[in-house]
Design a protein around this motif. Structure first.
Motif, PDB file in Angstrom:
ATOM      1  N   VAL A 170       0.833  -1.225   0.193  1.00  0.00           N
ATOM      2  CA  VAL A 170       0.121  -0.013   0.153  1.00  0.00           C
ATOM      3  C   VAL A 170       0.786   1.326   0.068  1.00  0.00           C
ATOM      4  N   PRO A 171       0.632   2.371  -0.856  1.00  0.00           N
ATOM      5  CA  PRO A 171       1.502   3.418  -0.867  1.00  0.00           C
ATOM      6  C   PRO A 171       1.410   4.043   0.462  1.00  0.00           C
ATOM      7  N   GLU A 172       2.468   4.662   0.960  1.00  0.00           N
ATOM      8  CA  GLU A 172       2.227   5.346   2.047  1.00  0.00           C
ATOM      9  C   GLU A 172       1.777   6.947   1.736  1.00  0.00           C
ATOM     10  N   GLU A 173       2.105   7.369   0.580  1.00  0.00           N
ATOM     11  CA  GLU A 173       1.779   8.757   0.168  1.00  0.00           C
ATOM     12  C   GLU A 173       0.215   8.709  -0.072  1.00  0.00           C
ATOM     13  N   HIS A 174      -0.311   9.901  -0.179  1.00  0.00           N
ATOM     14  CA  HIS A 174      -1.882  10.172  -0.233  1.00  0.00           C
ATOM     15  C   HIS A 174      -2.198   9.624  -1.655  1.00  0.00           C
ATOM     16  N   TYR A 175      -3.335   8.983  -1.776  1.00  0.00           N
ATOM     17  CA  TYR A 175      -4.033   8.642  -3.022  1.00  0.00           C
ATOM     18  C   TYR A 175      -5.359   8.520  -2.790  1.00  0.00           C
ATOM     19  N   THR A 176      -6.153   8.506  -3.738  1.00  0.00           N
ATOM     20  CA  THR A 176      -7.801   8.212  -3.669  1.00  0.00           C
ATOM     21  C   THR A 176      -8.271   7.372  -4.672  1.00  0.00           C
ATOM     22  N   ILE A 177      -9.397   6.628  -4.404  1.00  0.00           N
ATOM     23  CA  ILE A 177      -9.769   5.858  -5.154  1.00  0.00           C
ATOM     24  C   ILE A 177     -11.384   6.152  -5.540  1.00  0.00           C
ATOM     25  N   GLU A 178     -11.751   6.470  -6.717  1.00  0.00           N
ATOM     26  CA  GLU A 178     -12.961   7.163  -6.956  1.00  0.00           C
ATOM     27  C   GLU A 178     -14.158   6.181  -6.498  1.00  0.00           C
ATOM     28  N   ILE A 179     -15.002   6.945  -5.737  1.00  0.00           N
ATOM     29  CA  ILE A 179     -16.301   6.390  -5.331  1.00  0.00           C
ATOM     30  C   ILE A 179     -17.262   6.233  -6.525  1.00  0.00           C
ATOM     31  N   GLY A 180     -17.831   5.000  -6.317  1.00  0.00           N
ATOM     32  CA  GLY A 180     -18.745   4.826  -7.572  1.00  0.00           C
ATOM     33  C   GLY A 180     -18.093   4.240  -8.849  1.00  0.00           C
ATOM     34  N   LYS A 181     -17.027   3.714  -8.445  1.00  0.00           N
ATOM     35  CA  LYS A 181     -16.389   3.049  -9.873  1.00  0.00           C
ATOM     36  C   LYS A 181     -15.995   1.620  -9.371  1.00  0.00           C
ATOM     37  N   ALA A 182     -16.468   0.770 -10.045  1.00  0.00           N
ATOM     38  CA  ALA A 182     -16.076  -0.821  -9.754  1.00  0.00           C
ATOM     39  C   ALA A 182     -14.797  -1.031 -10.525  1.00  0.00           C
ATOM     40  N   LYS A 183     -14.230  -2.210  -9.971  1.00  0.00           N
ATOM     41  CA  LYS A 183     -12.958  -2.701 -10.597  1.00  0.00           C
ATOM     42  C   LYS A 183     -12.906  -4.057 -11.009  1.00  0.00           C
ATOM     43  N   VAL A 184     -12.681  -4.137 -12.434  1.00  0.00           N
ATOM     44  CA  VAL A 184     -12.620  -5.277 -13.003  1.00  0.00           C
ATOM     45  C   VAL A 184     -11.085  -6.122 -12.507  1.00  0.00           C
ATOM     46  N   LEU A 185     -11.326  -7.166 -11.573  1.00  0.00           N
ATOM     47  CA  LEU A 185     -10.175  -7.699 -11.036  1.00  0.00           C
ATOM     48  C   LEU A 185      -9.630  -8.715 -12.307  1.00  0.00           C
ATOM     49  N   LYS A 186     -10.539  -9.328 -12.835  1.00  0.00           N
ATOM     50  CA  LYS A 186      -9.796 -10.137 -13.727  1.00  0.00           C
ATOM     51  C   LYS A 186     -11.077 -10.254 -14.919  1.00  0.00           C
ATOM     52  N   GLU A 187     -10.177 -10.183 -16.296  1.00  0.00           N
ATOM     53  CA  GLU A 187     -11.161 -10.427 -17.369  1.00  0.00           C
ATOM     54  C   GLU A 187     -11.243 -11.657 -17.733  1.00  0.00           C
ATOM     55  N   GLY A 188     -12.706 -12.082 -18.321  1.00  0.00           N
ATOM     56  CA  GLY A 188     -13.003 -13.241 -18.892  1.00  0.00           C
ATOM     57  C   GLY A 188     -13.967 -13.048 -19.928  1.00  0.00           C
ATOM     58  N   THR A 189     -14.263 -14.431 -20.541  1.00  0.00           N
ATOM     59  CA  THR A 189     -15.344 -14.151 -21.623  1.00  0.00           C
ATOM     60  C   THR A 189     -16.517 -15.035 -21.449  1.00  0.00           C
ATOM     61  N   ASP A 190     -16.686 -15.878 -20.732  1.00  0.00           N
ATOM     62  CA  ASP A 190     -17.684 -16.794 -20.368  1.00  0.00           C
ATOM     63  C   ASP A 190     -18.759 -16.484 -19.335  1.00  0.00           C
ATOM     64  N   ILE A 191     -18.397 -15.972 -18.197  1.00  0.00           N
ATOM     65  CA  ILE A 191     -19.445 -15.107 -17.499  1.00  0.00           C
ATOM     66  C   ILE A 191     -18.847 -14.251 -16.629  1.00  0.00           C
ATOM     67  N   THR A 192     -19.581 -13.277 -16.132  1.00  0.00           N
ATOM     68  CA  THR A 192     -19.340 -12.063 -15.175  1.00  0.00           C
ATOM     69  C   THR A 192     -19.804 -12.551 -13.918  1.00  0.00           C
ATOM     70  N   VAL A 193     -18.870 -12.549 -12.814  1.00  0.00           N
ATOM     71  CA  VAL A 193     -19.252 -12.642 -11.364  1.00  0.00           C
ATOM     72  C   VAL A 193     -18.834 -11.336 -10.544  1.00  0.00           C
ATOM     73  N   VAL A 194     -19.808 -10.701  -9.772  1.00  0.00           N
ATOM     74  CA  VAL A 194     -19.795  -9.437  -8.944  1.00  0.00           C
ATOM     75  C   VAL A 194     -19.675 -10.009  -7.672  1.00  0.00           C
ATOM     76  N   GLY A 195     -19.089  -9.333  -6.862  1.00  0.00           N
ATOM     77  CA  GLY A 195     -18.870  -9.167  -5.370  1.00  0.00           C
ATOM     78  C   GLY A 195     -18.549  -8.219  -4.880  1.00  0.00           C
TER      79      GLY A 195
END
Length: 325
Positions: free
Chosen positions: A184-209
Motif C-alpha cells: 500500500v503506498p504510504e503517500e496520499h492517493y484516492t480511489i473514485e467512489i462509485g467506480k467498480a474494478k475489473v479484477l480479472k477479465e474473462g469471456t464466459d461469465i461475469t461474477v460480481v461481489g
C-alpha cells in the motif's frame, strides 16, 4: 510502499487525514484509549491528543447526531459504530438528518461525515455483531456506501470518503481485517467512489461481489478456470452509487451474470444488479442473470453461522450451472 493488512491500511488513512486537516476529529466507543475494538484507531489519540481522537458514550444516535452538527459547522468528523448491529439506534439520525441536509437546505449545507462500521459474519460473533447492512444503507438517497475488499482499496476509498462533500458510510468487512497483506503506498492517493474494478477479465461469465466475498469468489474462479471456464470478476466496491456501466459492458461481452453476496436474498443488492442487467443487457444474455446470497433469516450464532456464509464450493457449482444452461 508499506505491506499492510486491511485494518492497518484503514489506520494509515485516518492518520493521514488527521495530519492533513486540523478540522478532522475521530470518535466512537473505545476508539481513543483502546484504539477501537478492532484497533483501527490504535495510537492515534497518543499522536493527536484527546481533543481530536476521543471516546464517546454508548449512544450511537448521539454519536451520529453530534457528527451532523459538527460537519454543518465546518468540522470533518469520522465516527465509528463499534459493530454493525449497533447502527440501528442511529438509523433515525442517518435517514432523517444526515442524508437530507443538502436537500433540506437547497444545497446551502452539506454533511461531510464519515461513518465507519465493521460488518458481516465469519468471526463467530454474538447477536447484533454479524449483520450485512448493504440493503438498509444502500437504499438511502443522499448517502454514499462503500465496502473495500483489499488493503489498497481500503486506504484509497477511505481517503476519498474523507474528502467527499457528502456523507459516506464506510463498511469494513471484519472477517478480512487481518486475513492478508498487500503493498500500500504510504503517500496520499484516492480511489473514485462509485467506480467498480475489473479484477480479472474473462469471456464466459461475469461474477460480481464485494468485501469479504471476493476471497471466496477468487478461490472458486481458480477452480473453474482449471476446467476451462473463463470468468470475468468485478469488485463492486461501492454499494451506492452503483457502477452499472462497468457491469453491463462486462455482461454484454460474457453473456452470463452471477452476483454473490452475504446479505439476505430478498430485496438484497443482487436483485438490483440483476434488474440493471436485465434492463440494459437482456438481449446479450445466454442464461438467466443469477444471484447467490445469504438466507432470509436472522444471522445464525457461532455454531450455525457457517451455514449462512457463501463458500467457494457453492460458487463453483453455480458458475458451472449457469455456463451449462
Amino acid at each position: 510502499m508499506a505491506t499492510l493488512n486491511l485494518i492497518q491500511a484503514i489506520n494509515l488513512a485516518i492518520d493521514e487525514q488527521l495530519g492533513r486537516n486540523d478540522k478532522v476529529v475521530v470518535y466512537g466507543e473505545d476508539v481513543g484509549v483502546e484504539g477501537g475494538v478492532f484497533r483501527a484507531t490504535q495510537g492515534l489519540q497518543k499522536k493527536y491528543g484527546k481533543d481530536r481522537v476521543f471516546d464517546a458514550p454508548i449512544a450511537e444516535s448521539s454519536i451520529v447526531g453530534t457528527a451532523i452538527g459538527m460537519a454543518m459547522n465546518g468540522m470533518r468528523p469520522i465516527v465509528e459504530i463499534q459493530f454493525d448491529g449497533f447502527v440501528f439506534p442511529a438509523y433515525n439520525q442517518i435517514v432523517t438528518q444526515l442524508a437530507r441536509t443538502r436537500n433540506k437546505s437547497r444545497g446551502n449545507y452539506t454533511n461531510p461525515v464519515v461513518i465507519r462500521i465493521p460488518v458481516g459474519g465469519g468471526i463467530k460473533g454474538l447477536e447484533h455483531h454479524s449483520e450485512s447492512l448493504e440493503t438498509y444503507l444502500g437504499h438511502i438517497p443522499g448517502i454514499k456506501v462503500v465496502m473495500p475488499s483489499t488493503p489498497y482499496d481500503a486506504k484509497g476509498l477511505l481517503a476519498a470518503a474523507l474528502e467527499s462533500k457528502d456523507p459516506v458510510i464506510f463498511l469494513e468487512p471484519k472477517r478480512i481485517y487481518r486475513s492478508g497483506k498487500q503493498e500500500v503506498p504510504e503517500e496520499h492517493y484516492t480511489i473514485e467512489i462509485g467506480k467498480a474494478k475489473v479484477l480479472k477479465e474473462g469471456t464466459d461469465i461475469t461474477v460480481v461481489g464485494w468485501g469479504a466475498q471476493l476471497r471466496e469468489i477468487q478461490a472458486a474462479v481458480k477452480e473453474v478456470e482449471a476446467e476451462g471456464i473463463s470468468v470475468e470478476v468485478i469488485d463492486l466496491r461501492t454499494i451506492n452509487p452503483i457502477d452499472t456501466e462497468t457491469i453491463v459492458e462486462s455482461v454484454k461481452k460474457t453473456g452470463r451474470f452471477l452476483v454473490v453476496h452475504e446479505a439476505m436474498r430478498t430485496y438484497g443488492p443482487g436483485a438490483e444488479l440483476i434488474a440493471q442487467v436485465n434492463e440494459k443487457a437482456f438481449l446479450h444474455l445466454e442464461a438467466p442473470a443469477t444471484r447467490l446470497t445469504g438466507f432470509d433469516i436472522v444471522i445464525p450464532l457461532a455454531r450455525g453461522e457457517h451455514h449462512h456464509m457463501i463458500n467457494k464450493d457453492q460458487i463453483v457449482a453455480e458458475i458451472k450451472k449457469i455456463v451449462a444452461y
